[in-house]
Design a protein around this motif. Sequence first.
Motif, PDB file in Angstrom:
ATOM      1  N   VAL A   1       0.833  -1.207   0.000  1.00  0.00           N
ATOM      2  CA  VAL A   1       0.000   0.000   0.000  1.00  0.00           C
ATOM      3  C   VAL A   1       0.865   1.255   0.000  1.00  0.00           C
ATOM      4  O   VAL A   1       0.672   2.163  -0.807  1.00  0.00           O
ATOM      5  CB  VAL A   1      -0.941   0.016   1.224  1.00  0.00           C
ATOM      6  N   PHE A   2       1.875   1.315   0.896  1.00  0.00           N
ATOM      7  CA  PHE A   2       2.581   2.559   1.183  1.00  0.00           C
ATOM      8  C   PHE A   2       3.933   2.735   0.502  1.00  0.00           C
ATOM      9  O   PHE A   2       4.482   3.838   0.521  1.00  0.00           O
ATOM     10  CB  PHE A   2       2.807   2.671   2.698  1.00  0.00           C
ATOM     11  N   SER A   3       4.497   1.693  -0.079  1.00  0.00           N
ATOM     12  CA  SER A   3       5.866   1.768  -0.570  1.00  0.00           C
ATOM     13  C   SER A   3       5.999   2.658  -1.806  1.00  0.00           C
ATOM     14  O   SER A   3       5.183   2.597  -2.726  1.00  0.00           O
ATOM     15  CB  SER A   3       6.374   0.365  -0.914  1.00  0.00           C
ATOM     16  N   LEU A   4       7.060   3.474  -1.812  1.00  0.00           N
ATOM     17  CA  LEU A   4       7.417   4.245  -3.006  1.00  0.00           C
ATOM     18  C   LEU A   4       8.282   3.433  -3.953  1.00  0.00           C
ATOM     19  O   LEU A   4       8.516   3.841  -5.084  1.00  0.00           O
ATOM     20  CB  LEU A   4       8.190   5.509  -2.607  1.00  0.00           C
ATOM     21  N   TYR A   5       8.758   2.274  -3.493  1.00  0.00           N
ATOM     22  CA  TYR A   5       9.731   1.499  -4.258  1.00  0.00           C
ATOM     23  C   TYR A   5       9.105   0.312  -4.981  1.00  0.00           C
ATOM     24  O   TYR A   5       9.711  -0.231  -5.895  1.00  0.00           O
ATOM     25  CB  TYR A   5      10.855   1.025  -3.328  1.00  0.00           C
ATOM     26  N   ARG A   6       7.925  -0.096  -4.580  1.00  0.00           N
ATOM     27  CA  ARG A   6       7.238  -1.176  -5.282  1.00  0.00           C
ATOM     28  C   ARG A   6       6.445  -0.601  -6.446  1.00  0.00           C
ATOM     29  O   ARG A   6       5.611   0.290  -6.275  1.00  0.00           O
ATOM     30  CB  ARG A   6       6.298  -1.915  -4.334  1.00  0.00           C
ATOM     31  N   LYS A   7       6.696  -1.155  -7.623  1.00  0.00           N
ATOM     32  CA  LYS A   7       6.045  -0.632  -8.825  1.00  0.00           C
ATOM     33  C   LYS A   7       4.535  -0.811  -8.806  1.00  0.00           C
ATOM     34  O   LYS A   7       3.806  -0.061  -9.458  1.00  0.00           O
ATOM     35  CB  LYS A   7       6.640  -1.291 -10.066  1.00  0.00           C
ATOM     36  N   ASN A   8       4.056  -1.820  -8.069  1.00  0.00           N
ATOM     37  CA  ASN A   8       2.626  -2.099  -8.065  1.00  0.00           C
ATOM     38  C   ASN A   8       1.939  -1.675  -6.769  1.00  0.00           C
ATOM     39  O   ASN A   8       0.811  -2.099  -6.504  1.00  0.00           O
ATOM     40  CB  ASN A   8       2.382  -3.594  -8.304  1.00  0.00           C
ATOM     41  N   SER A   9       2.596  -0.856  -5.945  1.00  0.00           N
ATOM     42  CA  SER A   9       1.951  -0.421  -4.708  1.00  0.00           C
ATOM     43  C   SER A   9       0.852   0.593  -5.015  1.00  0.00           C
ATOM     44  O   SER A   9       0.853   1.262  -6.052  1.00  0.00           O
ATOM     45  CB  SER A   9       2.970   0.206  -3.754  1.00  0.00           C
ATOM     46  N   ALA A  10      -0.074   0.715  -4.084  1.00  0.00           N
ATOM     47  CA  ALA A  10      -1.166   1.670  -4.264  1.00  0.00           C
ATOM     48  C   ALA A  10      -0.631   3.091  -4.357  1.00  0.00           C
ATOM     49  O   ALA A  10      -1.114   3.898  -5.175  1.00  0.00           O
ATOM     50  CB  ALA A  10      -2.154   1.541  -3.110  1.00  0.00           C
ATOM     51  N   LEU A  11       0.372   3.431  -3.549  1.00  0.00           N
ATOM     52  CA  LEU A  11       0.933   4.780  -3.573  1.00  0.00           C
ATOM     53  C   LEU A  11       1.644   5.056  -4.891  1.00  0.00           C
ATOM     54  O   LEU A  11       1.511   6.152  -5.462  1.00  0.00           O
ATOM     55  CB  LEU A  11       1.896   4.962  -2.407  1.00  0.00           C
ATOM     56  N   THR A  12       2.381   4.073  -5.398  1.00  0.00           N
ATOM     57  CA  THR A  12       3.052   4.244  -6.685  1.00  0.00           C
ATOM     58  C   THR A  12       2.035   4.474  -7.798  1.00  0.00           C
ATOM     59  O   THR A  12       2.225   5.342  -8.663  1.00  0.00           O
ATOM     60  CB  THR A  12       3.918   3.015  -7.002  1.00  0.00           C
ATOM     61  N   GLU A  13       0.964   3.705  -7.787  1.00  0.00           N
ATOM     62  CA  GLU A  13      -0.082   3.883  -8.807  1.00  0.00           C
ATOM     63  C   GLU A  13      -0.714   5.260  -8.706  1.00  0.00           C
ATOM     64  O   GLU A  13      -0.961   5.926  -9.724  1.00  0.00           O
ATOM     65  CB  GLU A  13      -1.150   2.807  -8.658  1.00  0.00           C
ATOM     66  N   LEU A  14      -0.979   5.718  -7.496  1.00  0.00           N
ATOM     67  CA  LEU A  14      -1.553   7.046  -7.306  1.00  0.00           C
ATOM     68  C   LEU A  14      -0.633   8.121  -7.870  1.00  0.00           C
ATOM     69  O   LEU A  14      -1.076   9.025  -8.593  1.00  0.00           O
ATOM     70  CB  LEU A  14      -1.799   7.296  -5.816  1.00  0.00           C
ATOM     71  N   ASN A  15       0.649   8.045  -7.545  1.00  0.00           N
ATOM     72  CA  ASN A  15       1.592   9.054  -8.031  1.00  0.00           C
ATOM     73  C   ASN A  15       1.753   9.010  -9.540  1.00  0.00           C
ATOM     74  O   ASN A  15       1.942  10.047 -10.188  1.00  0.00           O
ATOM     75  CB  ASN A  15       2.950   8.855  -7.357  1.00  0.00           C
ATOM     76  N   LEU A  16       1.667   7.815 -10.116  1.00  0.00           N
ATOM     77  CA  LEU A  16       1.831   7.669 -11.567  1.00  0.00           C
ATOM     78  C   LEU A  16       0.611   8.175 -12.324  1.00  0.00           C
ATOM     79  O   LEU A  16       0.738   8.897 -13.328  1.00  0.00           O
ATOM     80  CB  LEU A  16       2.088   6.199 -11.909  1.00  0.00           C
ATOM     81  N   MET A  17      -0.571   7.825 -11.848  1.00  0.00           N
ATOM     82  CA  MET A  17      -1.809   8.139 -12.568  1.00  0.00           C
ATOM     83  C   MET A  17      -2.446   9.452 -12.119  1.00  0.00           C
ATOM     84  O   MET A  17      -3.277  10.017 -12.835  1.00  0.00           O
ATOM     85  CB  MET A  17      -2.815   6.999 -12.383  1.00  0.00           C
TER      86      MET A  17
END
Length: 337
Positions: free
Chosen positions: A76-92
């Motif tokens: 959910v919270f990781s900035l380093y996992r490509k498939n984390s919820a936070l990464t998806e939020l920042n990307l999209m």
Amino acid sequence: MAEPITRRRAMTIMAAAAGLPLIPFAGAALAAAGPVVWKGQALGAPATLVLNHPDRAKAERLVVRVVSEVDRLESVFSLYRKNSALTELNLMGALAAPPGELVALLATCHEAWKTSGGAFDPSVQPLWSLYARHFSKKGSDPAGPSRQQLDETLPLVDFSRVRFNRDRIALPRAGMALTLNGIAQGYITDRVVALLRAEGVTSSLVSMGESRAIGAKADGSPWRIGLGETEDEATPDTVAAIIDRAVATSSASGFHFDTAARFGHILDPRLGSTAPKYRRMTVIAPDATTADAYSTAFSLLEPDAIRAILDFERDISVDLAMVSGDRLRLGRPVDIR
């Protein structure tokens, strides 16, 4: 080029279930069995979990549950996992049907942002990325990003514009991004504590960068937490004694963008500056989430501003070391030596 983040986070659990002492060498049978130990990764850093229990099979099952929960929350919270919820939020720039934990933590972030006058701001990630990009370039200006670059980036840092509820999270401007590195470690520590308590653990110390005690040690004495500028500091400058409290420490020396160590990782989201106010900021609170958030925010506030917050947050203690080396203690009295 700046060195990668290597700030060590060790999750160490020395727990007692049903009132039994679960510390190394607490008894001959326990010492012979030895602790159940797990070592791996948590939020991009090495993590260790040590659990002593008279029933080794039960201890191993509990360790599996804890590790599974940490892994789930990292997704959910990781900035380093490509498939984390936070990464998806920042990307999209938006996230539909977000995990409940992410929404809950953003609500906590909003309270810390409001209370601190914007000193705590998870939307600081674009500013962090600016410094990281700048110093990753060969021959980068040792004075840091230009004023123009800062002026172009700072409008992307504004948590008041982030919209979130249980159905959707939205970042309204292209280029905005969130980081929860100033609070997620504390939140995950609290979740582990809740899991252990649900299993009947009554005496435990859980630490994953930030520490939280369940009760006292088996002998009734407080848990002793060393406070230093870095987590792996051999000789801490002081020790805090806690029972049913959490401790979080922030220090600019934990990571620097540049090899000259002029630009630390604690960035002021209001100004874009990095000049440290303190050598170390330690906050002691009832839970690790609160301690984590305020150790970040207070690192950017003057002592009088911290005092003003503590006038309302009366269950919080602060121990800080000024850049000059002077020490200051604020808020609720606590046993610190």
